[in-house]
Design an enzyme around this catalytic site. Sequence first.
Site, PDB file in Angstrom:
ATOM      1  N   ASP A 184       3.676   5.494 -19.623  1.00 44.31           N
ATOM      2  CA  ASP A 184       4.425   4.255 -19.444  1.00 44.31           C
ATOM      3  C   ASP A 184       5.031   4.247 -18.036  1.00 44.31           C
ATOM      4  OD1 ASP A 184       6.005   1.904 -20.181  1.00 44.31           O
ATOM      5  OD2 ASP A 184       7.699   3.286 -20.305  1.00 44.31           O
ATOM      6  N   ASP A 219       8.257   1.813 -16.799  1.00 44.26           N
ATOM      7  CA  ASP A 219       9.714   1.645 -16.791  1.00 44.26           C
ATOM      8  C   ASP A 219      10.396   2.631 -17.728  1.00 44.26           C
ATOM      9  OD1 ASP A 219      10.413  -1.030 -15.214  1.00 44.26           O
ATOM     10  OD2 ASP A 219       8.517  -1.324 -16.265  1.00 44.26           O
ATOM     11  N   GLY A 274       3.896  -2.296 -19.917  1.00 40.47           N
ATOM     12  CA  GLY A 274       4.090  -3.685 -20.281  1.00 40.47           C
ATOM     13  C   GLY A 274       3.937  -4.601 -19.085  1.00 40.47           C
ATOM     14  N   LYS A 276      -0.552  -0.921 -27.015  1.00 40.55           N
ATOM     15  CA  LYS A 276      -0.923   0.219 -26.175  1.00 40.55           C
ATOM     16  C   LYS A 276      -1.788   1.227 -26.936  1.00 40.55           C
ATOM     17  CE  LYS A 276       3.010   0.108 -22.968  1.00 40.55           C
ATOM     18  NZ  LYS A 276       4.092   0.895 -22.335  1.00 40.55           N
ATOM     19  N   ASP A 290       9.050   5.870 -23.466  1.00 39.23           N
ATOM     20  CA  ASP A 290      10.492   5.896 -23.714  1.00 39.23           C
ATOM     21  C   ASP A 290      10.988   4.799 -24.638  1.00 39.23           C
ATOM     22  OD1 ASP A 290      12.310   3.802 -21.572  1.00 39.23           O
ATOM     23  OD2 ASP A 290      10.138   3.790 -21.670  1.00 39.23           O
ATOM     24  N   ASN A 328       7.772  -0.348 -27.143  1.00 37.32           N
ATOM     25  CA  ASN A 328       6.390  -0.759 -26.890  1.00 37.32           C
ATOM     26  C   ASN A 328       5.460   0.427 -26.606  1.00 37.32           C
ATOM     27  OD1 ASN A 328       7.475  -0.236 -24.338  1.00 37.32           O
ATOM     28  ND2 ASN A 328       6.408  -1.925 -23.350  1.00 37.32           N
TER      29      ASN A 328
END
Length: 289
Positions: A8, A10, A43, A214, A237, A240
């Site tokens: 991921d 962010d 995302g 995902k 984290d 999503n």
Amino acid sequence: MIQLIASDMDGTLLNGEMTISKFNADAIKQAQKQGVQFVVSSGRSYYEVKPLLDQVGIKCPMISINGALILDAAGNTIDSTPIPQSLAAKIMTVLKKANLYFEVVTKNGVCSDNKSKRIENFAELLTSIHPDTPFKLAVSLASARMELVNIKYVQNYQEILDDPHNPIYKIVTFSQEGQTVLRQYREKFAANPELVVTSSGERNIEINHINAQKGIALQKYADMFNIPLDNVMTIGDNNNDVSMLKVAGVSYAMENGTDEVKHVANHLADTNINDGVGKAILTELNKNS
């Protein structure tokens, strides 16, 4: 043996300055040199992610927009799962009636109908990461960051709905009051069997087609290269990221992540501001040796 790593962005690969640290970048490059594939799974859209990768010289495939688009390292589409235009129009109508600011992510990138709101939301994100940062400074930093990202501003989202050649992949809506306000809309949209609703932070909800997740996208990508999911490592984290953490044989939750991801993952990484991704990658590479 790890053959594929998906991370991921962010709160995970990006640090407190919303950039990729040299330590993290070097660990990714080391994995690639050893023949391990690295894939960003975010995302964000391609146009938001690519400048961040370019800054540190990383070239890799991408699972973007929560799995709605799978792209090769050159940015070519491998797989695509948009929201039907008619359904997207209904979602927008609900959000407009609720007076909630939202953004639309399309094939051509992120679209906003309110530049000041876009900057304000990014500034709020920065102050949540660095509470000591004065809001005026955060706005200035957010404005500068926006210059690096290809955001398309429109007068009205109807022009996107009217364009059949620019499919809508995600609608993300924000509230500074967080889930107190957003929860009812999360539940409303999640009740539609064509949709999946996740979040990448306390102050947003992200609406995708049910097959744009995902975990689903990662499985498709791994299958293309005949990589067993047991040989896949994922790092995330937030909500999503859960679907990809569940499918991977080796999964890391960030120390700064939510309780949900920590419960799902089978390993714990250091925080995003302490190079957690890079440290986790090096740990698994050592096991490969």
